[in-house]
Design an enzyme around this catalytic site. Sequence first.
Site: not given
Ligand code: HPA
Length: 290
Positions: A46, A77, A99, A102, A129, A227-228, A263
Amino acid sequence: MTTDRPVIDPSARLFPVDQPARLDALEAAVRARSSLVPEIGIVLGSGLGGLADDLADAVTIPFGELPGWPAATAPGHVGRLLLGRLGGRPVAMLQGRFHLYEGNDPGLVVQPVLLFGRLGAKAIILTNAAGGLDSSFGPGTLMAIRDHINLTGQNPLIGPNADEMGPRFPDLTEAWSPRLRARLHAAAAVEGVPLAEGVYVGLMGPNYETPAEVRMLAALGGHAVGMSTVLESIAARWAGLEVAGVSLVTNSGAGYSGEPLTHEEVLAAGLEAGPRLARVIRRFVADLEL
Ligand code: HPA
């Protein structure tokens, strides 16, 4: 594009032993459009999508036009594979990724980096991110990934192995290449961009963490959480690729600021810091010796 595409079930079980035939089909689909042999594969998280605009002689393939790949769905994305030249070097890029949250099978999540290898790449750069676990990592911090903790509860290497691709029990002592990490720091220094370093914790998502989870992950030795990335690095090491990565910290971990996470805030911080990370990666690629 066409109406005769088979319906894709992205949650269908995909074992390592299934990957070679899947990669044959993907490689053929890419080669029908481009003969470029990438040296490096780059996954754009991201906020980093802008790097795709820097690609010279770019060939762009939407995920949905590659065999077995669903169109990406995560907000922010777009979902396409690009081949072209960055700083004069042949590269492949993934704008968007698959991901776990998903509903994608771990084997699908890692297929893009395996495809990078199949197309000729020797090294990959993973970006993402992430939330800051280290209290000094506020929004906009860039963190070179030194190591990771896989807390997704998933693994892309479960099931019958494809011995011709990689070993049953891959070593992850240097999952994150010290050599490439040193090059990242050198590139950041040349560009005058501050670059921290730390351990990335990968969770399945899609919820952000609770404050108690953030405290736990920090106590476990994590510096950023997302988360990746972790499954992709595991598969890439299995397949013999050298791996580097950078987290773009978009927010302090849940509970640190007293405000809820959104988000939108994650995307906004990505847009702010993305161009800085893009400069580091452009320099890294241009100067890299493989
Ligand atoms: N946690 C998990 N994934 C993320 C975060 C977070 O705080 N910020 C961006 N992606």
